[in-house]
Design an enzyme around this catalytic site. Structure first.
Site, PDB file in Angstrom:
ATOM      1  N   GLY A  11       0.626 -27.947   3.439  1.00  0.00           N
ATOM      2  CA  GLY A  11       1.100 -28.369   4.761  1.00  0.00           C
ATOM      3  C   GLY A  11       0.628 -29.775   5.071  1.00  0.00           C
ATOM      4  N   ARG A  72       5.027 -26.845  -0.897  1.00  0.00           N
ATOM      5  CA  ARG A  72       4.246 -25.708  -1.378  1.00  0.00           C
ATOM      6  C   ARG A  72       4.833 -25.445  -2.769  1.00  0.00           C
ATOM      7  NH1 ARG A  72       0.607 -24.871   2.644  1.00  0.00           N
ATOM      8  NH2 ARG A  72       1.506 -24.900   4.718  1.00  0.00           N
ATOM      9  N   ASP A 103      -7.147 -25.812   1.143  1.00  0.00           N
ATOM     10  CA  ASP A 103      -7.778 -24.987   0.111  1.00  0.00           C
ATOM     11  C   ASP A 103      -6.815 -24.544  -0.995  1.00  0.00           C
ATOM     12  OD1 ASP A 103      -6.507 -23.351   1.919  1.00  0.00           O
ATOM     13  OD2 ASP A 103      -8.027 -21.779   1.883  1.00  0.00           O
ATOM     14  N   THR A 126      -6.072 -30.783   6.508  1.00  0.00           N
ATOM     15  CA  THR A 126      -5.277 -29.653   7.004  1.00  0.00           C
ATOM     16  C   THR A 126      -5.597 -29.453   8.474  1.00  0.00           C
ATOM     17  OG1 THR A 126      -5.079 -27.234   7.012  1.00  0.00           O
ATOM     18  CG2 THR A 126      -7.030 -28.111   5.952  1.00  0.00           C
ATOM     19  N   ILE A 127      -4.569 -29.118   9.252  1.00  0.00           N
ATOM     20  CA  ILE A 127      -4.835 -28.885  10.683  1.00  0.00           C
ATOM     21  C   ILE A 127      -5.623 -27.592  10.888  1.00  0.00           C
ATOM     22  CG2 ILE A 127      -2.768 -30.157  11.420  1.00  0.00           C
ATOM     23  CD1 ILE A 127      -1.588 -27.310  12.157  1.00  0.00           C
ATOM     24  N   ASP A 128      -5.717 -26.752   9.860  1.00  0.00           N
ATOM     25  CA  ASP A 128      -6.398 -25.455   9.998  1.00  0.00           C
ATOM     26  C   ASP A 128      -7.927 -25.572   9.998  1.00  0.00           C
ATOM     27  OD1 ASP A 128      -3.849 -24.467   9.908  1.00  0.00           O
ATOM     28  OD2 ASP A 128      -3.987 -23.719   7.850  1.00  0.00           O
ATOM     29  N   ASP A 130      -9.991 -25.152   7.650  1.00  0.00           N
ATOM     30  CA  ASP A 130     -10.554 -23.948   7.026  1.00  0.00           C
ATOM     31  C   ASP A 130     -11.092 -24.208   5.612  1.00  0.00           C
ATOM     32  OD1 ASP A 130      -8.103 -24.451   5.917  1.00  0.00           O
ATOM     33  OD2 ASP A 130      -7.365 -22.403   6.005  1.00  0.00           O
ATOM     34  N   ARG A 172      -2.921 -20.318  10.280  1.00  0.00           N
ATOM     35  CA  ARG A 172      -2.736 -19.319   9.221  1.00  0.00           C
ATOM     36  C   ARG A 172      -3.583 -18.080   9.528  1.00  0.00           C
ATOM     37  NH1 ARG A 172      -0.186 -20.175   4.382  1.00  0.00           N
ATOM     38  NH2 ARG A 172      -0.296 -22.419   4.593  1.00  0.00           N
ATOM     39  N   LYS A 214      -8.200 -14.939  40.280  1.00  0.00           N
ATOM     40  CA  LYS A 214      -7.465 -15.711  39.252  1.00  0.00           C
ATOM     41  C   LYS A 214      -6.083 -15.099  39.084  1.00  0.00           C
ATOM     42  CE  LYS A 214     -10.902 -17.778  36.238  1.00  0.00           C
ATOM     43  NZ  LYS A 214     -10.977 -18.420  34.944  1.00  0.00           N
ATOM     44  N   GLU A 223      -2.231 -17.726  15.389  1.00  0.00           N
ATOM     45  CA  GLU A 223      -1.050 -17.047  14.817  1.00  0.00           C
ATOM     46  C   GLU A 223      -1.462 -15.868  13.935  1.00  0.00           C
ATOM     47  OE1 GLU A 223       1.259 -19.545  12.190  1.00  0.00           O
ATOM     48  OE2 GLU A 223      -0.507 -20.367  11.201  1.00  0.00           O
TER      49      GLU A 223
HETATM   50  O1  F6P Z   1      -1.831 -24.854   6.699  1.00  0.00           O
HETATM   51  C1  F6P Z   1      -1.206 -25.493   7.739  1.00  0.00           C
HETATM   52  C2  F6P Z   1      -0.181 -24.607   8.378  1.00  0.00           C
HETATM   53  O2  F6P Z   1       0.462 -25.366   9.363  1.00  0.00           O
HETATM   54  C3  F6P Z   1      -0.697 -23.280   8.945  1.00  0.00           C
HETATM   55  O3  F6P Z   1      -1.331 -23.461  10.180  1.00  0.00           O
HETATM   56  C4  F6P Z   1       0.575 -22.482   8.979  1.00  0.00           C
HETATM   57  O4  F6P Z   1       0.330 -21.101   8.971  1.00  0.00           O
HETATM   58  C5  F6P Z   1       1.256 -22.914   7.722  1.00  0.00           C
HETATM   59  O5  F6P Z   1       0.791 -24.218   7.431  1.00  0.00           O
HETATM   60  C6  F6P Z   1       2.752 -22.930   7.748  1.00  0.00           C
HETATM   61  O6  F6P Z   1       3.178 -23.336   6.491  1.00  0.00           O
HETATM   62  P1  F6P Z   1       4.713 -23.560   6.104  1.00  0.00           P
HETATM   63  O7  F6P Z   1       5.163 -24.738   6.885  1.00  0.00           O
HETATM   64  O8  F6P Z   1       4.704 -23.826   4.652  1.00  0.00           O
HETATM   65  O9  F6P Z   1       5.404 -22.320   6.480  1.00  0.00           O
END
Ligand code: F6P
Length: 320
Positions: A11, A72, A103, A126-128, A130, A172, A214, A223
């Site tokens: 990604g 990918r 990763d 990666t934005i994750d 992780d 993810r 509230k 997600e």
């Molecule tokens: O790893 C980055 C990410 O944006 C995750 O947050 C997300 O689950 C995934 O890639 C989505 O990947 P793709 O665009 O290949 O479906």
């Protein structure tokens, strides 16, 4: 070290271009040649090469995405795919490969690096966030900022309509992005895959919040927790409060990188070339306690990065 290759894989993340620029310019500064491989690992398998130099990376530090494109690529997980990639690296006499990605990309780099002389250095992007071994990855800060901007707007309508909002963020199977977004938007509730929750407890918190005055709430959900659409319906049914779902989606992966993402990309890119110049491979660049360092690629891909529960605790207290 004469020739360095660069590949962006998995990604995309804001700051990948800044990392390409940094690797290319530091390598050129030290008299090395640079070759970019296009479309992630696919570029090594199919020989999609683009020579890079100091000028060809002009004007990209501020651009989201990756000028080399990314995919990918399941093909790199096969021995046949890796053999083709190895042949391509040999053909172009690539002494060291800088792999900019997450990763999954690093797992492929580790497997490919086992069989060949080309040295592998991973640059976490990666934005994750992780990747084990680094406190932060390139692009994470930008994604948090992007999400904050959107959630702040959602908060306006949540307050006006006195509604509950579930806002689903990416990540993810992990909750790093959700935790940081939740803390920094002042979310009433944060749901991450690492901390199992019971719906009943959620309904109780929402009702307790309502009795304290509230009448709206922001629930940040990673997600990876599962079906957020069903969760929104369940909340509405069990609390009687109007509930909406907003999935932030791919906007989180785009946009111009923040200062911090550009800074990390510049430092990581520079460190990657330094490692390769010293004939060091099998490593990733990392940020640990504010210092740019390196860490074992092998250990990084073998280990799951732990989520810091303190962030969730702090967010919970601040949301009272
Ligand atoms: O790893 C980055 C990410 O944006 C995750 O947050 C997300 O689950 C995934 O890639 C989505 O990947 P793709 O665009 O290949 O479906």
């Amino acid at each position: 070290m004469k020739t360095i290759g660069i590949v962006t894989s998995g990604g995309d993340a804001p700051g990948m271009n800044a990392a390409i620029r940094a690797v290319t310019r530091i390598a050129a500064y030290n008299g090395m040649s640079v070759i970019g491989f296009e479309r992630g690992w696919e570029g090594l398998i199919s020989g999609l090469v683009r020579p890079l130099n100091a000028r060809s990376v002009s004007g990209i530090i501020n651009m989201g995405g990756t000028i080399l494109h990314t995919t990918r690529c399941p093909h790199i997980q096969t021995s046949e795919g890796r053999a083709k990639a190895a042949a391509c690296l040999a053909k172009h006499k690539v002494d060291g490969l800088v792999v900019i990605g997450g990763d999954g990309s690093f797992r492929a780099a580790r497997a490919l690096g086992e069989k060949i002389d080309t040295l592998m250095v991973g640059v976490p992007a990666t934005i994750d966030n992780d990747v084990y071994g680094t406190d932060e990855t390139i692009g994470f800060d930008t994604a948090v900022d992007t999400a904050i901007g959107m959630v702040d707007k959602i908060r306006d309508t949540a307050i006006s309509h006195e509604r509950m909002f579930i806002v689903e963020v990416m990540g993810r199977k992990r909750g790093f992005l959700a935790s940081m977004v939740g803390l920094t938007v002042g979310a009433e509730i944060i749901l991450v895959p690492e901390v199992p929750f019971k719906e009943q407890r959620l309904f109780d918190i929402i009702r307790a919040n309502e009795s304290m005055g509230k009448r709206s709430a922001i629930i940040i959900a990673a997600e990876g927790i599962g079906d957020t659409r069903k969760l929104a319906l369940d909340i509405e049914e069990n609390t009687g409060l109007e509930t909406r779902l907003s999935v932030l989606g791919y906007a989180q992966r785009g946009g111009s990188p923040t200062a911090r993402s550009r800074y990390l990309a510049s430092e990581f890119g520079s460190k990657a070339v330094e490692l390769l110049s010293d004939d060091k491979g099998g490593l990733i660049t990392t940020l640990r306690e504010g210092r740019v360092m390196s860490f074992s690629l092998e250990e990084s891909v073998r280990t799951e990065k732990p989520l810091d529960p303190a962030i969730l605790k702090l967010a919970e207290i601040l949301a009272t």
